[in-house]
Design a protein around this motif. Sequence first.
Motif, PDB file in Angstrom:
ATOM      1  N   HIS A   1       0.829  -1.218   0.000  1.00 24.96           N
ATOM      2  CA  HIS A   1       0.000   0.000   0.000  1.00 24.96           C
ATOM      3  C   HIS A   1       0.858   1.260   0.000  1.00 24.96           C
ATOM      4  N   GLN A   2       1.724   1.357  -0.996  1.00 31.76           N
ATOM      5  CA  GLN A   2       2.576   2.533  -1.120  1.00 31.76           C
ATOM      6  C   GLN A   2       2.861   2.830  -2.581  1.00 31.76           C
ATOM      7  N   ILE A   3       3.286   4.072  -2.822  1.00 32.71           N
ATOM      8  CA  ILE A   3       3.648   4.486  -4.179  1.00 32.71           C
ATOM      9  C   ILE A   3       5.121   4.877  -4.188  1.00 32.71           C
ATOM     10  N   ARG A   4       5.716   4.773  -5.366  1.00 30.47           N
ATOM     11  CA  ARG A   4       7.108   5.178  -5.535  1.00 30.47           C
ATOM     12  C   ARG A   4       7.106   6.519  -6.257  1.00 30.47           C
ATOM     13  N   LEU A   5       7.624   7.538  -5.586  1.00 31.10           N
ATOM     14  CA  LEU A   5       7.690   8.881  -6.139  1.00 31.10           C
ATOM     15  C   LEU A   5       9.116   9.175  -6.567  1.00 31.10           C
ATOM     16  N   GLU A   6       9.298   9.369  -7.869  1.00 26.86           N
ATOM     17  CA  GLU A   6      10.616   9.718  -8.415  1.00 26.86           C
ATOM     18  C   GLU A   6      10.803  11.218  -8.209  1.00 26.86           C
ATOM     19  N   THR A   7      11.841  11.600  -7.465  1.00 22.40           N
ATOM     20  CA  THR A   7      12.063  13.014  -7.154  1.00 22.40           C
ATOM     21  C   THR A   7      13.229  13.615  -7.925  1.00 22.40           C
ATOM     22  N   GLY A   8      14.015  12.797  -8.578  1.00 14.84           N
ATOM     23  CA  GLY A   8      15.170  13.294  -9.331  1.00 14.84           C
ATOM     24  C   GLY A   8      15.621  12.245 -10.325  1.00 14.84           C
ATOM     25  N   ASP A   9      16.846  12.398 -10.825  1.00 12.01           N
ATOM     26  CA  ASP A   9      17.369  11.449 -11.801  1.00 12.01           C
ATOM     27  C   ASP A   9      17.379  10.022 -11.258  1.00 12.01           C
ATOM     28  N   ARG A  10      17.954   9.848 -10.102  1.00 10.55           N
ATOM     29  CA  ARG A  10      18.021   8.515  -9.498  1.00 10.55           C
ATOM     30  C   ARG A  10      17.434   8.491  -8.094  1.00 10.55           C
ATOM     31  N   ASP A  11      16.819   9.575  -7.696  1.00 13.97           N
ATOM     32  CA  ASP A  11      16.256   9.664  -6.359  1.00 13.97           C
ATOM     33  C   ASP A  11      14.780   9.273  -6.387  1.00 13.97           C
ATOM     34  N   PHE A  12      14.373   8.535  -5.373  1.00 13.23           N
ATOM     35  CA  PHE A  12      12.965   8.178  -5.243  1.00 13.23           C
ATOM     36  C   PHE A  12      12.626   8.028  -3.767  1.00 13.23           C
ATOM     37  N   GLU A  13      11.331   7.989  -3.503  1.00 18.84           N
ATOM     38  CA  GLU A  13      10.848   7.867  -2.136  1.00 18.84           C
ATOM     39  C   GLU A  13       9.589   7.015  -2.159  1.00 18.84           C
ATOM     40  N   TRP A  14       9.488   6.071  -1.233  1.00 19.40           N
ATOM     41  CA  TRP A  14       8.275   5.278  -1.087  1.00 19.40           C
ATOM     42  C   TRP A  14       7.367   6.009  -0.100  1.00 19.40           C
ATOM     43  N   ILE A  15       6.119   6.217  -0.495  1.00 15.54           N
ATOM     44  CA  ILE A  15       5.150   6.929   0.336  1.00 15.54           C
ATOM     45  C   ILE A  15       3.952   6.022   0.564  1.00 15.54           C
ATOM     46  N   LYS A  16       3.607   5.818   1.819  1.00 15.69           N
ATOM     47  CA  LYS A  16       2.442   4.995   2.149  1.00 15.69           C
ATOM     48  C   LYS A  16       1.173   5.715   1.703  1.00 15.69           C
ATOM     49  N   LEU A  17       0.235   4.948   1.152  1.00 13.59           N
ATOM     50  CA  LEU A  17      -1.018   5.538   0.686  1.00 13.59           C
ATOM     51  C   LEU A  17      -1.804   6.178   1.829  1.00 13.59           C
ATOM     52  N   GLU A  18      -1.710   5.617   3.015  1.00 10.87           N
ATOM     53  CA  GLU A  18      -2.442   6.171   4.164  1.00 10.87           C
ATOM     54  C   GLU A  18      -1.872   7.508   4.634  1.00 10.87           C
ATOM     55  N   ASP A  19      -0.634   7.822   4.221  1.00 12.27           N
ATOM     56  CA  ASP A  19      -0.011   9.090   4.612  1.00 12.27           C
ATOM     57  C   ASP A  19      -0.315  10.221   3.633  1.00 12.27           C
ATOM     58  N   ILE A  20      -0.914   9.914   2.486  1.00 12.12           N
ATOM     59  CA  ILE A  20      -1.188  10.946   1.483  1.00 12.12           C
ATOM     60  C   ILE A  20      -2.414  11.744   1.900  1.00 12.12           C
ATOM     61  N   VAL A  21      -2.227  13.047   2.037  1.00 14.27           N
ATOM     62  CA  VAL A  21      -3.313  13.951   2.403  1.00 14.27           C
ATOM     63  C   VAL A  21      -3.937  14.573   1.166  1.00 14.27           C
TER      64      VAL A  21
END
Length: 117
Positions: free
Chosen positions: A92-112
């Motif tokens: 239950h999370q999404i992968r957010l690409e923030t740069g060329d090789r940078d990414f962050e996993w964000i839990k769906l329950e944390d998305i406002v």
Amino acid sequence: MKNKETKLSNGSNKLFEGSRFIMPQHREAAVIAAREELRQSRPLFDEQRIQDLSYAINEAINERSQVNISIFGEFGNTEEQGWISRIDQLKHQIRLETGDRDFEWIKLEDIVDIQVR
């Protein structure tokens, strides 16, 4: 000869002079209590709001659009920008690409909130 001031003399504050000091334990407890007052609870969304967020996620993935995501935090929400590259339905999370090789996993329950640009 001058009158000698004592702790009990009229107009003297020496009786309570020691009360100006705060013990480190008391100061720490006061800081913790003040911080706990700022703590916010996780928002609860109705079914319509959840569908709106799901639609925005799907739109962002299909069109490879950049998004602004507001992420819940106990002491204040944070904002992240990037592209959604994957959805992990098991975790239950999404992968957010923030740069060329940078990414962050964000839990769906944390998305406002999600804003597709």
